[in-house]
Motif scaffolding. Structure first.
Motif, PDB file in Angstrom:
ATOM      1  N   LYS A 137      20.053  62.042  43.333  1.00 44.61           N
ATOM      2  CA  LYS A 137      19.454  60.973  44.138  1.00 44.61           C
ATOM      3  C   LYS A 137      18.028  60.673  43.677  1.00 44.61           C
ATOM      4  O   LYS A 137      17.599  59.507  43.679  1.00 44.61           O
ATOM      5  CB  LYS A 137      19.461  61.382  45.608  1.00 44.61           C
ATOM      6  N   GLU A 138      17.308  61.697  43.258  1.00 41.57           N
ATOM      7  CA  GLU A 138      15.912  61.522  42.849  1.00 41.57           C
ATOM      8  C   GLU A 138      15.774  60.665  41.588  1.00 41.57           C
ATOM      9  O   GLU A 138      14.693  60.139  41.312  1.00 41.57           O
ATOM     10  CB  GLU A 138      15.260  62.877  42.620  1.00 41.57           C
ATOM     11  N   ALA A 139      16.868  60.523  40.829  1.00 45.92           N
ATOM     12  CA  ALA A 139      16.804  59.810  39.550  1.00 45.92           C
ATOM     13  C   ALA A 139      17.632  58.534  39.515  1.00 45.92           C
ATOM     14  O   ALA A 139      17.638  57.841  38.507  1.00 45.92           O
ATOM     15  CB  ALA A 139      17.275  60.737  38.426  1.00 45.92           C
ATOM     16  N   TYR A 140      18.322  58.212  40.619  1.00 47.12           N
ATOM     17  CA  TYR A 140      19.300  57.118  40.597  1.00 47.12           C
ATOM     18  C   TYR A 140      18.821  55.961  41.471  1.00 47.12           C
ATOM     19  O   TYR A 140      19.185  55.832  42.630  1.00 47.12           O
ATOM     20  CB  TYR A 140      20.649  57.644  41.082  1.00 47.12           C
ATOM     21  N   GLU A 141      17.991  55.103  40.883  1.00 44.01           N
ATOM     22  CA  GLU A 141      17.501  53.925  41.592  1.00 44.01           C
ATOM     23  C   GLU A 141      18.479  52.769  41.417  1.00 44.01           C
ATOM     24  O   GLU A 141      18.957  52.504  40.316  1.00 44.01           O
ATOM     25  CB  GLU A 141      16.121  53.523  41.081  1.00 44.01           C
ATOM     26  N   VAL A 142      18.768  52.066  42.507  1.00 52.03           N
ATOM     27  CA  VAL A 142      19.708  50.949  42.473  1.00 52.03           C
ATOM     28  C   VAL A 142      19.101  49.747  43.176  1.00 52.03           C
ATOM     29  O   VAL A 142      18.154  49.865  43.964  1.00 52.03           O
ATOM     30  CB  VAL A 142      21.048  51.334  43.143  1.00 52.03           C
ATOM     31  N   GLY A 143      19.676  48.579  42.898  1.00 46.95           N
ATOM     32  CA  GLY A 143      19.173  47.343  43.468  1.00 46.95           C
ATOM     33  C   GLY A 143      19.842  46.970  44.772  1.00 46.95           C
ATOM     34  O   GLY A 143      20.743  47.661  45.257  1.00 46.95           O
ATOM     35  N   PRO A 144      19.431  45.850  45.355  1.00 50.72           N
ATOM     36  CA  PRO A 144      19.953  45.430  46.667  1.00 50.72           C
ATOM     37  C   PRO A 144      21.444  45.117  46.652  1.00 50.72           C
ATOM     38  O   PRO A 144      22.137  45.363  47.639  1.00 50.72           O
ATOM     39  CB  PRO A 144      19.113  44.200  47.011  1.00 50.72           C
ATOM     40  N   GLU A 145      21.973  44.569  45.544  1.00 50.34           N
ATOM     41  CA  GLU A 145      23.396  44.250  45.488  1.00 50.34           C
ATOM     42  C   GLU A 145      24.244  45.503  45.571  1.00 50.34           C
ATOM     43  O   GLU A 145      25.298  45.520  46.218  1.00 50.34           O
ATOM     44  CB  GLU A 145      23.732  43.487  44.188  1.00 50.34           C
ATOM     45  N   PHE A 146      23.792  46.564  44.923  1.00 49.55           N
ATOM     46  CA  PHE A 146      24.483  47.858  44.966  1.00 49.55           C
ATOM     47  C   PHE A 146      24.512  48.376  46.407  1.00 49.55           C
ATOM     48  O   PHE A 146      25.555  48.789  46.919  1.00 49.55           O
ATOM     49  CB  PHE A 146      23.748  48.832  44.046  1.00 49.55           C
ATOM     50  N   HIS A 147      23.380  48.338  47.046  1.00 53.83           N
ATOM     51  CA  HIS A 147      23.262  48.791  48.436  1.00 53.83           C
ATOM     52  C   HIS A 147      24.186  47.990  49.352  1.00 53.83           C
ATOM     53  O   HIS A 147      24.924  48.550  50.183  1.00 53.83           O
ATOM     54  CB  HIS A 147      21.797  48.652  48.869  1.00 53.83           C
ATOM     55  N   GLU A 148      24.184  46.680  49.180  1.00 52.94           N
ATOM     56  CA  GLU A 148      25.023  45.810  50.019  1.00 52.94           C
ATOM     57  C   GLU A 148      26.501  46.070  49.787  1.00 52.94           C
ATOM     58  O   GLU A 148      27.308  45.975  50.727  1.00 52.94           O
ATOM     59  CB  GLU A 148      24.682  44.347  49.743  1.00 52.94           C
ATOM     60  N   ARG A 149      26.874  46.401  48.555  1.00 51.73           N
ATOM     61  CA  ARG A 149      28.277  46.692  48.247  1.00 51.73           C
ATOM     62  C   ARG A 149      28.777  47.874  49.067  1.00 51.73           C
ATOM     63  O   ARG A 149      29.889  47.855  49.600  1.00 51.73           O
ATOM     64  CB  ARG A 149      28.425  46.987  46.743  1.00 51.73           C
ATOM     65  N   PHE A 150      27.978  48.896  49.195  1.00 51.53           N
ATOM     66  CA  PHE A 150      28.387  50.075  49.958  1.00 51.53           C
ATOM     67  C   PHE A 150      28.390  49.802  51.454  1.00 51.53           C
ATOM     68  O   PHE A 150      29.298  50.242  52.172  1.00 51.53           O
ATOM     69  CB  PHE A 150      27.465  51.249  49.628  1.00 51.53           C
ATOM     70  N   LEU A 151      27.392  49.074  51.948  1.00 50.39           N
ATOM     71  CA  LEU A 151      27.347  48.774  53.376  1.00 50.39           C
ATOM     72  C   LEU A 151      28.481  47.845  53.788  1.00 50.39           C
ATOM     73  O   LEU A 151      28.907  47.860  54.953  1.00 50.39           O
ATOM     74  CB  LEU A 151      26.005  48.153  53.738  1.00 50.39           C
ATOM     75  N   SER A 152      28.990  47.029  52.863  1.00 56.79           N
ATOM     76  CA  SER A 152      30.109  46.148  53.187  1.00 56.79           C
ATOM     77  C   SER A 152      31.374  46.943  53.476  1.00 56.79           C
ATOM     78  O   SER A 152      32.257  46.470  54.204  1.00 56.79           O
ATOM     79  CB  SER A 152      30.362  45.152  52.049  1.00 56.79           C
ATOM     80  N   ASP A 153      31.468  48.153  52.920  1.00 51.11           N
ATOM     81  CA  ASP A 153      32.602  49.036  53.220  1.00 51.11           C
ATOM     82  C   ASP A 153      32.426  49.719  54.566  1.00 51.11           C
ATOM     83  O   ASP A 153      33.366  49.837  55.351  1.00 51.11           O
ATOM     84  CB  ASP A 153      32.755  50.109  52.136  1.00 51.11           C
ATOM     85  N   SER A 154      31.207  50.188  54.829  1.00 52.98           N
ATOM     86  CA  SER A 154      30.920  50.892  56.084  1.00 52.98           C
ATOM     87  C   SER A 154      29.416  51.023  56.268  1.00 52.98           C
ATOM     88  O   SER A 154      28.701  51.392  55.327  1.00 52.98           O
ATOM     89  CB  SER A 154      31.560  52.284  56.074  1.00 52.98           C
ATOM     90  N   ASP A 155      28.950  50.762  57.482  1.00 58.00           N
ATOM     91  CA  ASP A 155      27.526  50.957  57.772  1.00 58.00           C
ATOM     92  C   ASP A 155      27.124  52.415  57.605  1.00 58.00           C
ATOM     93  O   ASP A 155      25.963  52.722  57.317  1.00 58.00           O
ATOM     94  CB  ASP A 155      27.213  50.512  59.203  1.00 58.00           C
TER      95      ASP A 155
END
Length: 255
Positions: free
Chosen positions: A163-181
């Motif tokens: 987790k300390e090395a894996y930065e992701v963008g907003p689209e990545f974050h939204e993809r996961f939240l679309s499956d489950s909050d």
């Protein structure tokens, strides 16, 4: 070579999460690069894989890998194939002894599975795409069809990006939240606005635990942060290097 304690106690298997050390490759592939998909010298890759096979006490032509495509596809293995005829998949399952199932990684999570009683094993390549689309669940279901029992399955998560090395963008974050909050728990704040730090090993472990198998363990090594021992696709990308090596994780049923 690293091992997982819950797999170490199973006398009917051999396994190892191999590092990048003790091979023959040079330069950015130094030294135990096992990926034919890299631009490394093919003879060096063959020698590196032969060294892994020797460590596992398996014939070199019986150390198998698939053509990984970040999918939920699982190959059931009954006999060896060649690198040129390897199926497109991201996991393998077998009940055949003397065949080593190998997973190539350079930040994604390698997951090795074994039933502690039945002679059934599996190996999966779990990047975020494969994990989201069900490669872990499909691997377990395939093992069950071959005679494994859910409560007897051990899964060990090998070295991958932390987790300390894996930065992701907003689209990545939204993809996961679309499956489950509830997936929001796998993201932490980044120093860059609108970006997040993603916990791949935590997410993989949670998918495995939801399958209600017997044991889930994680080695806890970060491929990005430990350059001496591991290849890392993301580290290579940040450095703008032309290519990268792949380490291998493998297990087999003893004859």
């Amino acid at each position: 070579m690293l091992t997982a304690k819950p797999l170490d106690v199973l006398s009917h298997i051999r396994h190892g999460f191999f590092t990048r050390e003790d091979g023959v490759s040079k330069g950015i592939y130094a030294s135990l690069n096992c990926g034919y998909g890299s631009d490394d010298v093919p003879e060096n890759v063959r020698e590196n894989r032969a060294r892994v096979a020797e460590k596992l006490s398996v014939e070199r032509e019986k150390l198998l890998t698939v053509y990984q495509i970040h999918s939920p596809a699982v190959a059931e293995v009954t006999e060896p194939w060649t690198p040129d005829t390897a199926p497109q998949a991201d996991a393998m399952v077998t009940a055949t002894h003397g065949i080593a199932l190998g997973i190539l990684t350079a930040d994604c999570a390698p997951v090795l599975f074994a039933d502690k009683k039945a002679r059934v094993i599996g190996a999966a390549h779990a990047g975020w795409k494969g994990a989201v689309t069900g490669v872990l669940e499909t691997t377990i279901e395939t093992m069950l069809r071959l005679g494994a029992e859910r409560q007897n399955i051990t899964a060990a998560i090998g070295p991958c990006i932390s987790k300390e090395a894996y930065e992701v963008g907003p689209e990545f974050h939204e993809r996961f939240l679309s499956d489950s909050d509830a997936n929001g728990r796998w993201f932490g704040p980044s120093e860059h606005p609108g970006h997040f730090m993603f916990d791949l090993p935590g997410y993989v472990a949670s998918r495995l635990e939801a399958c209600e198998i017997g044991t889930v363990a994680a080695l806890g090594h970060c491929t990005y942060q430990d350059e001496r021992r591991f290849f890392s696709f993301r580290r290579t990308t940040h450095r703008k290097e032309k290519d990268y090596g792949r380490q291998i994780s493998a297990l087999m049923l003893r004859p």
